[in-house]
Design a protein around this motif. Structure first.
Motif, mmCIF file in Angstrom:
data_model
loop_
_atom_site.group_PDB
_atom_site.id
_atom_site.type_symbol
_atom_site.label_atom_id
_atom_site.label_comp_id
_atom_site.label_asym_id
_atom_site.label_seq_id
_atom_site.Cartn_x
_atom_site.Cartn_y
_atom_site.Cartn_z
ATOM 1 N N GLN A 9 26.622 -16.619 -0.971
ATOM 2 C CA GLN A 9 26.790 -17.911 -0.313
ATOM 3 C C GLN A 9 27.660 -17.790 0.941
ATOM 4 O OE1 GLN A 9 26.834 -17.251 -3.667
ATOM 5 N NE2 GLN A 9 27.522 -19.116 -4.675
ATOM 6 N N LYS A 10 27.391 -18.690 1.901
ATOM 7 C CA LYS A 10 28.142 -18.780 3.158
ATOM 8 C C LYS A 10 27.904 -17.567 4.063
ATOM 9 C CE LYS A 10 29.746 -21.915 3.755
ATOM 10 N NZ LYS A 10 29.029 -23.165 4.157
ATOM 11 N N THR A 11 26.735 -16.942 3.926
ATOM 12 C CA THR A 11 26.355 -15.888 4.869
ATOM 13 C C THR A 11 25.135 -16.323 5.677
ATOM 14 O OG1 THR A 11 24.988 -14.797 3.183
ATOM 15 C CG2 THR A 11 27.263 -14.010 3.448
ATOM 16 N N GLY A 12 24.931 -17.639 5.759
ATOM 17 C CA GLY A 12 23.792 -18.160 6.506
ATOM 18 C C GLY A 12 22.576 -18.409 5.639
ATOM 19 N N THR A 13 22.776 -18.707 4.372
ATOM 20 C CA THR A 13 21.640 -18.876 3.463
ATOM 21 C C THR A 13 20.778 -20.086 3.825
ATOM 22 O OG1 THR A 13 23.039 -20.083 1.882
ATOM 23 C CG2 THR A 13 22.811 -17.723 1.553
ATOM 24 N N LYS A 14 21.406 -21.179 4.242
ATOM 25 C CA LYS A 14 20.626 -22.359 4.632
ATOM 26 C C LYS A 14 19.882 -22.101 5.941
ATOM 27 C CE LYS A 14 21.831 -24.709 1.104
ATOM 28 N NZ LYS A 14 22.220 -23.458 0.407
ATOM 29 N N THR A 15 20.509 -21.373 6.845
ATOM 30 C CA THR A 15 19.842 -20.998 8.091
ATOM 31 C C THR A 15 18.654 -20.089 7.796
ATOM 32 O OG1 THR A 15 21.843 -21.225 9.433
ATOM 33 C CG2 THR A 15 20.131 -19.752 10.271
ATOM 34 N N LYS A 84 10.495 -7.520 0.233
ATOM 35 C CA LYS A 84 11.552 -7.112 1.149
ATOM 36 C C LYS A 84 12.839 -7.806 0.740
ATOM 37 C CE LYS A 84 8.345 -6.510 5.043
ATOM 38 N NZ LYS A 84 8.509 -5.071 5.207
ATOM 39 N N VAL A 85 13.952 -7.100 0.850
ATOM 40 C CA VAL A 85 15.256 -7.653 0.478
ATOM 41 C C VAL A 85 16.104 -7.796 1.736
ATOM 42 C CG1 VAL A 85 17.373 -7.323 -0.872
ATOM 43 C CG2 VAL A 85 15.153 -6.615 -1.808
ATOM 44 N N ILE A 86 16.570 -9.007 1.986
ATOM 45 C CA ILE A 86 17.425 -9.274 3.146
ATOM 46 C C ILE A 86 18.830 -9.592 2.654
ATOM 47 C CG2 ILE A 86 17.834 -10.736 5.155
ATOM 48 C CD1 ILE A 86 14.844 -11.258 5.294
ATOM 49 N N LEU A 87 19.764 -8.757 3.034
ATOM 50 C CA LEU A 87 21.172 -8.995 2.710
ATOM 51 C C LEU A 87 21.837 -9.616 3.930
ATOM 52 C CD1 LEU A 87 23.667 -8.651 0.861
ATOM 53 C CD2 LEU A 87 23.993 -6.391 1.925
ATOM 54 N N THR A 88 22.053 -10.917 3.887
ATOM 55 C CA THR A 88 22.737 -11.577 4.999
ATOM 56 C C THR A 88 24.237 -11.354 4.869
ATOM 57 O OG1 THR A 88 22.545 -13.625 3.697
ATOM 58 C CG2 THR A 88 21.044 -13.363 5.559
ATOM 59 N N VAL A 89 24.878 -11.083 5.988
ATOM 60 C CA VAL A 89 26.319 -10.833 6.030
ATOM 61 C C VAL A 89 26.912 -11.598 7.200
ATOM 62 C CG1 VAL A 89 26.145 -8.545 4.975
ATOM 63 C CG2 VAL A 89 26.018 -8.773 7.470
ATOM 64 N N VAL A 182 19.874 -5.355 6.307
ATOM 65 C CA VAL A 182 21.178 -6.013 6.407
ATOM 66 C C VAL A 182 21.183 -6.794 7.704
ATOM 67 C CG1 VAL A 182 23.675 -5.701 6.465
ATOM 68 C CG2 VAL A 182 22.251 -4.140 5.111
ATOM 69 N N TYR A 183 21.425 -8.111 7.592
ATOM 70 C CA TYR A 183 21.140 -9.005 8.726
ATOM 71 C C TYR A 183 22.209 -10.064 8.894
ATOM 72 C CZ TYR A 183 18.550 -12.634 11.321
ATOM 73 O OH TYR A 183 18.159 -13.595 12.231
ATOM 74 N N ASN A 184 22.586 -10.290 10.146
ATOM 75 C CA ASN A 184 23.478 -11.382 10.531
ATOM 76 C C ASN A 184 22.645 -12.419 11.268
ATOM 77 O OD1 ASN A 184 25.405 -13.058 11.856
ATOM 78 N ND2 ASN A 184 26.917 -11.406 11.853
ATOM 79 N N VAL A 185 22.668 -13.657 10.809
ATOM 80 C CA VAL A 185 21.815 -14.686 11.418
ATOM 81 C C VAL A 185 22.136 -14.906 12.898
ATOM 82 C CG1 VAL A 185 21.367 -15.876 9.241
ATOM 83 C CG2 VAL A 185 23.337 -16.563 10.630
ATOM 84 N N LYS A 186 23.318 -14.479 13.343
ATOM 85 C CA LYS A 186 23.654 -14.589 14.755
ATOM 86 C C LYS A 186 22.744 -13.724 15.625
ATOM 87 C CE LYS A 186 28.586 -15.651 14.126
ATOM 88 N NZ LYS A 186 29.983 -15.188 14.387
ATOM 89 N N ASP A 187 22.065 -12.741 15.008
ATOM 90 C CA ASP A 187 21.186 -11.849 15.766
ATOM 91 C C ASP A 187 19.842 -12.482 16.091
ATOM 92 O OD1 ASP A 187 23.130 -9.884 15.756
ATOM 93 O OD2 ASP A 187 22.387 -8.942 13.925
ATOM 94 N N ASN A 209 23.829 -25.931 7.975
ATOM 95 C CA ASN A 209 25.062 -25.981 7.187
ATOM 96 C C ASN A 209 26.276 -25.528 7.983
ATOM 97 O OD1 ASN A 209 26.424 -26.697 4.843
ATOM 98 N ND2 ASN A 209 26.284 -24.653 3.951
ATOM 99 N N VAL A 210 26.294 -25.851 9.265
ATOM 100 C CA VAL A 210 27.460 -25.562 10.096
ATOM 101 C C VAL A 210 28.603 -26.472 9.659
ATOM 102 C CG1 VAL A 210 28.375 -25.562 12.449
ATOM 103 C CG2 VAL A 210 25.992 -24.895 12.034
ATOM 104 N N ARG A 211 29.774 -25.868 9.418
ATOM 105 C CA ARG A 211 30.948 -26.607 8.954
ATOM 106 C C ARG A 211 30.652 -27.424 7.692
ATOM 107 N NH1 ARG A 211 35.129 -24.266 10.463
ATOM 108 N NH2 ARG A 211 36.354 -26.155 10.055
ATOM 109 N N ALA A 212 29.851 -26.840 6.812
ATOM 110 C CA ALA A 212 29.531 -27.437 5.498
ATOM 111 C C ALA A 212 28.847 -28.795 5.606
ATOM 112 C CB ALA A 212 30.788 -27.559 4.647
#
Length: 259
Positions: A9-15, A84-89, A182-187, A209-212
């Motif tokens: 959670q909080k690694t961009g899951t909603k995005t 495929k497995v995506i690990l958001t960080v 391994v993926y950062n949604v900022k990319d 989910n920016v700022r909850a």
């Protein structure tokens, strides 16, 4: 099942959920997983689910994000080995922790009382079937994910940080390298679409989910992605409060007549 999002959670899951929907995937996020697949998650936790059970339960789903699929990614991947497995960080551990902290602060701000005994009593009185069911669901899977009970206040930093490290390291070590991203949604779209083998859509990459904000939307019954959980629980509460008010009026009337 084509994509398993294993990010905590909080690694961009909603995005991620919104991005995959834009790409045409049938995505089940936390509320879809609660409403439609709850039984299979309990079976997995009890070690009674077979690969066939999991395949049948998720036959119409292309991708999973958030709880509980993210913490049960290994069992899912055993059932769907080609997925495929995506690990958001997040960019840093500090950034992730501050996001979790803000999420808890927003949640706490929506609670009228700070006494857990009072909160438990009020929950027992005014919560309906759907809200109670989701609470039980969360009490199983949030501790399994974050290593701490979903409680009033903010969980200890050391516990949260440890779970974040442990989860990410385990996924990186256990998931076959050819299946893992391994993926950062900022990319944005580029790396994600390249990994998935799809074209980059002609639309801006989402930011959810920016700022909850998702917490506030669910609480107010305005979320477009909670399977109407917020609206249903608000209605359940109104009905229960109406019944309580009616009982109080009847009790007062009876007392008035007697005395």
């Amino acid at each position: 099942m084509r994509v398993i999002c294993a990010g905590i959670q909080k690694t961009g899951t909603k995005t991620m959920a919104q991005a995959l929907r834009i790409l045409g995937y049938e995505v089940h996020d936390v509320f879809q997983q609660y409403f439609y697949e709850k039984d299979i998650w309990y079976k997995i936790m009890d070690n009674t689910a077979t690969a066939k059970d999991i395949q049948n339960a998720l036959s119409g789903v292309d991708a999973l994000t958030d709880l509980p699929g993210n913490i049960l990614w290994e069992q899912l991947h055993q059932a769907f080995p080609d997925a495929k497995v995506i690990l958001t960080v997040r960019s840093t551990e500090d950034e992730w922790y501050e996001s979790v902290r803000n999420h808890y602060e927003v949640t706490n701000s929506l609670i009228l009382f700070r006494n857990e005994t009072i909160i438990s009593l009020l929950f027992f009185i005014i919560s309906g079937k759907i809200r109670r069911g989701f609470s039980e669901f969360a009490q199983i899977f949030i501790p399994a994910s974050l290593g701490t009970q979903h409680m009033l206040g903010i969980p200890p930093s050391a516990v949260l940080r440890s779970r974040y490290r442990q989860h990410n390291l385990y996924v990186k070590r256990k998931c076959p390298k050819e299946n893992l991203f391994v993926y950062n949604v900022k990319d944005g779209w580029g790396p994600l679409c390249e990994f998935l083998g799809v074209s980059v859509p002609d639309i801006d990459f989402p930011a959810k989910n920016v700022r909850a904000e998702f917490v506030k939307e669910v609480a107010s019954g305005t979320s477009p992605a909670d399977c109407d959980f917020g609206k249903i629980t608000i209605q359940e509460t109104k009905i229960r409060l109406s019944k309580i008010a009616l009982l109080c009026v009847l009790a007062i009337t009876v007392l008035f007549v007697i005395y």
